[in-house]
Design a protein around this motif. Structure first.
Motif, PDB file in Angstrom:
ATOM      1  N   LEU A   1     -28.614   4.340 -24.763  1.00 42.08           N
ATOM      2  CA  LEU A   1     -27.466   3.433 -24.876  1.00 42.08           C
ATOM      3  C   LEU A   1     -27.298   2.598 -23.610  1.00 42.08           C
ATOM      4  N   LEU A   2     -27.434   3.263 -22.458  1.00 46.61           N
ATOM      5  CA  LEU A   2     -27.305   2.522 -21.194  1.00 46.61           C
ATOM      6  C   LEU A   2     -28.332   1.403 -21.141  1.00 46.61           C
ATOM      7  N   LEU A   3     -29.561   1.719 -21.545  1.00 45.21           N
ATOM      8  CA  LEU A   3     -30.609   0.705 -21.524  1.00 45.21           C
ATOM      9  C   LEU A   3     -30.252  -0.441 -22.466  1.00 45.21           C
ATOM     10  N   ALA A   4     -29.885  -0.128 -23.690  1.00 48.68           N
ATOM     11  CA  ALA A   4     -29.582  -1.171 -24.678  1.00 48.68           C
ATOM     12  C   ALA A   4     -28.502  -2.114 -24.166  1.00 48.68           C
ATOM     13  N   LEU A   5     -27.492  -1.528 -23.508  1.00 45.31           N
ATOM     14  CA  LEU A   5     -26.370  -2.363 -23.077  1.00 45.31           C
ATOM     15  C   LEU A   5     -26.736  -3.301 -21.935  1.00 45.31           C
ATOM     16  N   THR A   6     -27.858  -3.034 -21.251  1.00 50.80           N
ATOM     17  CA  THR A   6     -28.252  -3.940 -20.164  1.00 50.80           C
ATOM     18  C   THR A   6     -29.245  -4.994 -20.639  1.00 50.80           C
ATOM     19  N   LEU A   7     -29.655  -4.940 -21.908  1.00 47.89           N
ATOM     20  CA  LEU A   7     -30.662  -5.889 -22.406  1.00 47.89           C
ATOM     21  C   LEU A   7     -29.998  -7.163 -22.922  1.00 47.89           C
ATOM     22  N   PRO A   8     -30.747  -8.281 -22.890  1.00 43.85           N
ATOM     23  CA  PRO A   8     -30.221  -9.479 -23.554  1.00 43.85           C
ATOM     24  C   PRO A   8     -30.060  -9.184 -25.038  1.00 43.85           C
ATOM     25  N   PRO A   9     -29.012  -9.704 -25.667  1.00 47.55           N
ATOM     26  CA  PRO A   9     -28.747  -9.375 -27.073  1.00 47.55           C
ATOM     27  C   PRO A   9     -29.900  -9.763 -27.996  1.00 47.55           C
ATOM     28  N   SER A  10     -30.693 -10.751 -27.605  1.00 46.35           N
ATOM     29  CA  SER A  10     -31.758 -11.205 -28.492  1.00 46.35           C
ATOM     30  C   SER A  10     -33.063 -10.435 -28.292  1.00 46.35           C
ATOM     31  N   THR A  11     -33.037  -9.384 -27.488  1.00 42.14           N
ATOM     32  CA  THR A  11     -34.256  -8.605 -27.260  1.00 42.14           C
ATOM     33  C   THR A  11     -34.795  -8.100 -28.594  1.00 42.14           C
ATOM     34  N   PRO A  12     -36.106  -8.307 -28.850  1.00 41.60           N
ATOM     35  CA  PRO A  12     -36.676  -7.769 -30.101  1.00 41.60           C
ATOM     36  C   PRO A  12     -36.522  -6.254 -30.138  1.00 41.60           C
ATOM     37  N   LEU A  13     -36.343  -5.722 -31.343  1.00 43.68           N
ATOM     38  CA  LEU A  13     -36.113  -4.283 -31.478  1.00 43.68           C
ATOM     39  C   LEU A  13     -37.249  -3.457 -30.887  1.00 43.68           C
ATOM     40  N   TRP A  14     -38.489  -3.915 -31.156  1.00 42.85           N
ATOM     41  CA  TRP A  14     -39.636  -3.140 -30.662  1.00 42.85           C
ATOM     42  C   TRP A  14     -39.642  -3.079 -29.140  1.00 42.85           C
ATOM     43  N   MET A  15     -39.114  -4.129 -28.523  1.00 41.51           N
ATOM     44  CA  MET A  15     -39.097  -4.163 -27.066  1.00 41.51           C
ATOM     45  C   MET A  15     -38.073  -3.159 -26.533  1.00 41.51           C
ATOM     46  N   GLY A  16     -36.942  -3.106 -27.212  1.00 46.05           N
ATOM     47  CA  GLY A  16     -35.939  -2.112 -26.835  1.00 46.05           C
ATOM     48  C   GLY A  16     -36.503  -0.705 -26.966  1.00 46.05           C
ATOM     49  N   ALA A  17     -37.233  -0.487 -28.081  1.00 43.05           N
ATOM     50  CA  ALA A  17     -37.822   0.829 -28.306  1.00 43.05           C
ATOM     51  C   ALA A  17     -38.840   1.168 -27.219  1.00 43.05           C
ATOM     52  N   LEU A  18     -39.651   0.177 -26.873  1.00 44.11           N
ATOM     53  CA  LEU A  18     -40.671   0.398 -25.841  1.00 44.11           C
ATOM     54  C   LEU A  18     -40.009   0.749 -24.502  1.00 44.11           C
ATOM     55  N   GLY A  19     -38.980  -0.003 -24.168  1.00 43.69           N
ATOM     56  CA  GLY A  19     -38.263   0.266 -22.914  1.00 43.69           C
ATOM     57  C   GLY A  19     -37.707   1.680 -22.905  1.00 43.69           C
ATOM     58  N   ALA A  20     -37.160   2.105 -24.049  1.00 44.69           N
ATOM     59  CA  ALA A  20     -36.570   3.440 -24.125  1.00 44.69           C
ATOM     60  C   ALA A  20     -37.638   4.507 -23.939  1.00 44.69           C
ATOM     61  N   VAL A  21     -38.795   4.313 -24.584  1.00 47.05           N
ATOM     62  CA  VAL A  21     -39.874   5.299 -24.453  1.00 47.05           C
ATOM     63  C   VAL A  21     -40.334   5.373 -23.005  1.00 47.05           C
ATOM     64  N   PHE A  22     -40.482   4.212 -22.388  1.00 48.15           N
ATOM     65  CA  PHE A  22     -40.908   4.184 -20.987  1.00 48.15           C
ATOM     66  C   PHE A  22     -39.885   4.905 -20.109  1.00 48.15           C
ATOM     67  N   ALA A  23     -38.623   4.602 -20.344  1.00 51.62           N
ATOM     68  CA  ALA A  23     -37.548   5.206 -19.543  1.00 51.62           C
ATOM     69  C   ALA A  23     -37.606   6.727 -19.643  1.00 51.62           C
ATOM     70  N   ILE A  24     -37.719   7.221 -20.869  1.00 53.94           N
ATOM     71  CA  ILE A  24     -37.673   8.676 -21.068  1.00 53.94           C
ATOM     72  C   ILE A  24     -38.953   9.349 -20.586  1.00 53.94           C
ATOM     73  N   VAL A  25     -40.090   8.836 -21.012  1.00 60.29           N
ATOM     74  CA  VAL A  25     -41.334   9.531 -20.710  1.00 60.29           C
ATOM     75  C   VAL A  25     -41.728   9.365 -19.245  1.00 60.29           C
ATOM     76  N   VAL A  26     -41.768   8.128 -18.777  1.00 60.96           N
ATOM     77  CA  VAL A  26     -42.273   7.891 -17.426  1.00 60.96           C
ATOM     78  C   VAL A  26     -41.213   8.195 -16.372  1.00 60.96           C
ATOM     79  N   ALA A  27     -39.996   7.693 -16.596  1.00 59.74           N
ATOM     80  CA  ALA A  27     -38.999   7.824 -15.531  1.00 59.74           C
ATOM     81  C   ALA A  27     -38.307   9.173 -15.535  1.00 59.74           C
ATOM     82  N   LYS A  28     -38.278   9.838 -16.710  1.00 58.10           N
ATOM     83  CA  LYS A  28     -37.537  11.101 -16.740  1.00 58.10           C
ATOM     84  C   LYS A  28     -38.461  12.315 -16.884  1.00 58.10           C
ATOM     85  N   GLU A  29     -39.201  12.369 -17.991  1.00 56.66           N
ATOM     86  CA  GLU A  29     -39.963  13.588 -18.281  1.00 56.66           C
ATOM     87  C   GLU A  29     -41.143  13.800 -17.326  1.00 56.66           C
TER      88      GLU A  29
END
Ligand code: SF4
Ligand code: SF4
Lengths: 460, 349
Positions: free
Chosen positions: B84-112
């Motif tokens: 949710l934090l990530l989504a709220l910082t994105l431009p509203p027109s961000t393609p869905l797949w891009m949001g998904a990619l960012g989320a995966v990167f955030a969780i896998v690379v930055a967290k796990e």
């Protein structure tokens, strides 16, 4: 009255309403007591009796030479049946003297004269005797700090620094426990007298009886007792101080800071800031020791907890198996619901396998928790929320301290303050991840102490 | 005697009812107003972006932990918070797949990769955002006008905005306008307000282009105050961030109030800089951490290549966290160590 307190702390559910209104009951018939030989903080004692010996109530049954020793007395008249290791309230085994009460005199036989049953000391006026005599009496009566680790009272009462204030610790911040509250109410005069005796011994100009706000109803009684006391009439200064209801308000350091605004220096003692703190039970034991010559052979305790269907505040001989107090009908337990037995309070008390274990000089309560209350959580990872840091009244950064202890970095741990930890458990209580913080610190402290001892030996 | 086994754990035997899932859930609740406003401004596509990003974050965590055979942690809701934090910082027109990619990167690379919850050195949502910003700079700097906000052709021509001249949907953020050399009055013209006061009010309420959930200072502050009120976050970091942004913007010659009311600073102060794992734990460390974020934000906004610098400011200060953690408060009864006297010859022998 301004309500004082310390910084940090937490608010565990109090649960005192279950027993706070119940007058203290006295356990009369005791058939058997199991008296641990070592009930104090210090050097071990030697039994002075053998199996088969007849002992009188109040007779000394174990003692040793040395400053850090406190004798133990027979709580009932009877026959020594066994001397053997038994499980004690700290859940470890230690030598115990098992005494069986004398059977009632047989038909046609005359009852034994009181002199043959009771062996108390002669009364002693603490305000007329010398300080040395008074300290000798406190030791001879077997008095230890009855709220904590059982520190010898005669050592505490012989500070090497001037004392400005004697504090009676009526905070009773552990949940469930109400025995101090009841004592403050039912024996207010003796509490005041105990403070006065302590003030006399340590030559302190002021006495403060500190109670948490949840016991505010005891304040008028205490104030009345203070006003009526011959000691205050003779000019001794004693007052009541209300404290915020917050855990660990009854911790010696927190109590001192709340009342005097001073902090006990790291590695130091209350006397370093001119304080002596006395537990309520200890004060009462001192009054009995001087007034009646009675050694510490019985104490008050609270029996409560969710599985305790009839909670109680009772006075029982030291060494009484708690199961016998329950068998006598003073308290009741629902065996079906019982999930955990704790000697002491829920924050610092020790979980034990059963309630057969005897009452000791420092047993302030026995909790019979039900299976819902008896929780155990698996540790989760630290989310670094900082709750433990804000709650630690000693400002020790428990989250960071735990990292250092886990890594075996005892140098860093000591710097953070491992040895300053009062083991109050507040950090573990507030942790949303149920980290075993204080549990680690307890072990870590022992390891660090051992390391330091080794170092000191090597340096020699 | 009790026949069954009694529980024999070490004290304390009493536990706070506050649990990790409960904390994470309260953060989600605190973000509801800002999220709802984003959906109100940008419509269904914004809602879709939020949901897809959150779901991707949770799924990424679940799958990754399954793969490394670690315990499942999705039920602690922390991945949903990151999403949710990530989504709220994105431009509203961000393609869905891009949001998904960012989320995966955030969780896998930055967290796990760093060991999961609590062990990550960098704020995962911001790492996700920074990753997208570097990979897709165009998409990540394309802004949309909120529904109903009409920017008149007059304003566009008078401000000679090249890209907006023909397309009234593609928009410029207030910070972007200022970065391209426009004045506050120009921003007012663009948003159709008639005075500085009116402009600041509109900025505060959030009726302008920007990231999905970062524009309404009012709703973000409300969410932040809620978290402060229930004790999930403490005031030191937000106050330090906002005060230092105000101060350094002013020192660098920018309008300090405008600085607080635009871009992601309020969102960052309440929701990003307060992230448990990546902020310092000690109060002194937290003050410096907040000051650092404000300073770096102001410097990037003034001199950097991008109009906004909150993301990098927080990530840079994340690096400092382990050092700031060394600034502990003095323990109870602290006694300053006595400096060892120079060993005399006597003692040496
Ligand atoms: S309270 Fe628990 S989770 Fe929070 S910082 Fe302390 S140890 Fe970590
Ligand atoms: S670190 Fe020690 S003193 Fe501090 S809260 Fe934990 S147990 Fe209490």
């Amino acid at each position: 009255m301004a309500v004082k307190t310390f910084k940090g702390g937490a608010h565990p559910p109090e649960r005192k309403e279950r027993s706070s209104g119940l007058a203290i009951l006295r356990l009369r018939e005791v058939k058997l007591v199991v008296v641990p030989v070592n009930q104090h903080f210090g050097a071990p004692l030697q039994p002075l009796v053998k199996v088969g010996d007849n002992v009188k109530r109040g007779q000394k049954i174990a003692d040793a030479e040395g400053r850090m020793t406190v004798p133990v007395h027979a709580p009932i008249a009877g026959v020594v049946k066994k001397i053997e290791p038994r499980t004690q309230s700290n859940n470890s085994e230690g030598p115990c003297i098992v005494i069986e009460a004398l059977p009632p005199p047989a038909e046609g036989q005359p009852a034994l004269a009181p002199e043959e049953l009771v062996d108390f000391m002669p009364p002693l006026d603490p305000f007329a005797c010398s300080k040395e005599e008074a300290l000798a009496r406190v030791r001879a009566a077997g008095i230890v700090g009855m709220g904590g680790a059982g520190f010898p009272a005669h050592v505490k009462l012989a500070p090497s620094k001037p004392i400005a204030v004697v504090i009676a610790n009526g905070a009773e911040c552990e949940p469930f426990l109400t025995i101090d509250e009841r004592s403050l109410i039912e024996r207010a005069d003796d509490v005041v007298e105990g403070v006065a005796i302590t003030m006399k011994i340590v030559n302190a100009p002021e006495g403060v009886i500190a109670v948490e706000e949840n016991k505010v109803h005891a304040v008028p009684l205490l104030e009345k007792a203070i006003a009526a006391s011959p000691r205050t009439r003779a000019g001794m200064k004693i007052r009541v101080q209300l404290l915020k209801t917050k855990y660990p308000q009854g911790g010696e350091k927190m109590l001192i800071t709340a009342i005097t605004g001073k902090e006990v220096p790291s590695g130091g003692l209350p006397m370093d800031v001119g304080c002596v703190v006395q537990n309520i039970g200890t004060l009462l034991a001192m009054v009995d020791a001087f007034k009646e010559g009675k050694p510490l052979i019985e104490r008050g305790l609270t029996i409560s907890g969710g599985a305790c269907t009839k909670p109680a505040n009772v006075v029982a001989p030291i060494g009484t198996p708690v199961a016998d107090i329950i068998a006598a009908g003073l308290a009741q337990v629902d065996e079906e619901k019982l999930g955990m037995v704790i000697y002491g309070g829920p924050m610092m008390g020790v979980a034990v396998p059963n309630y057969q274990i005897p009452v000791q000089k420092n047993t302030s309560g026995v909790l019979l928790l039900d299976t819902v209350e008896a929780k155990h959580y698996d540790e989760e990872t630290c989310i670094r929320c900082g709750r433990c840091m804000r709650a630690c009244s000693c400002r020790l950064s428990p989250a960071l301290l735990a990292v250092a202890v886990e890594a075996g970095d005892y140098k860093e741990a000591e710097k953070i303050g491992l040895l300053d930890c009062i083991e109050c458990g507040t950090c573990s209580f507030v942790c949303p991840s149920h980290r075993h913080l204080v549990q680690r610190f307890r072990v870590g402290k022992q390891i660090l102490r051992a390391l330091k001892q080794k170092e000191a030996q090597n340096a020699r | 005697m009790p026949a069954k086994g009694m529980l024999l754990s070490s004290s304390p035997h009493s536990f706070t009812p506050v649990s990790t899932p409960r904390i994470m859930l309260s953060v989600l609740i605190a973000l509801v107003p800002a999220s709802a406003y984003g959906v109100y401004l940008y419509g269904f596509s914004a809602l879709a972006l939020i949901l897809v990003t959150m779901a991707s974050a949770a799924a990424a965590e679940f799958v990754f932990r399954k793969l490394i055979k670690a315990s499942t942690t999705v039920s602690d809701f922390s991945a949903l918070v990151t999403g949710l934090l990530l989504a709220l910082t994105l431009p509203p027109s961000t393609p869905l797949w891009m949001g998904a990619l960012g989320a995966v990167f955030a969780i896998v690379v930055a967290k796990e990769f760093f060991g999961g919850l609590g062990a990550n050195p960098f704020n995962p949502a911001l790492i996700g955002r920074a990753f997208l910003l570097m990979s897709f700079p165009a998409a990540m700097t394309t802004w949309t006008l909120p529904q109903g906000l009409i920017v008149g052709p007059d304003a566009i021509s008078s401000l000679s905005l090249a890209q907006g001249a023909v397309d009234t949907v593609t928009a410029v953020t207030p910070l972007g306008l200022v970065k391209s050399g426009k004045t506050l009055a120009d921003v007012g013209t663009y948003l159709g307000t008639h005075s500085d006061g009116e402009l600041l009010k509109q900025l505060f309420l959030g009726y302008h282009s920007g990231s999905l959930g970062e524009s309404s200072i009012l709703l973000i502050t409300l969410g932040g105050l809620f978290l402060l009120g229930i004790g999930v976050i403490q005031w030191i970091i937000p106050v330090a961030v906002l005060a230092s942004t105000f101060l350094f913007s002013w020192v660098l010659g920018m309008n300090p109030v405008f600085s607080l009311f635009t871009g992601g600073i309020a969102f960052g102060a309440f929701f990003m800089a307060t992230d448990y794992a990546t902020r310092p734990l000690t109060p002194k460390g937290q003050i410096l951490f907040g000051i650092g974020i404000g300073l770096i934000t102001a410097v990037i906004r003034k001199f950097g290549g991008f109009p906004e610098g909150v993301t990098y400011a927080i990530l840079i200060m994340n690096i400092a966290t382990p050092f700031l953690n060394k600034m502990r408060v003095k323990k109870y009864g602290f006694v300053p160590p006595v400096k060892p006297a120079k060993p005399s010859k006597e003692a040496a022998r």
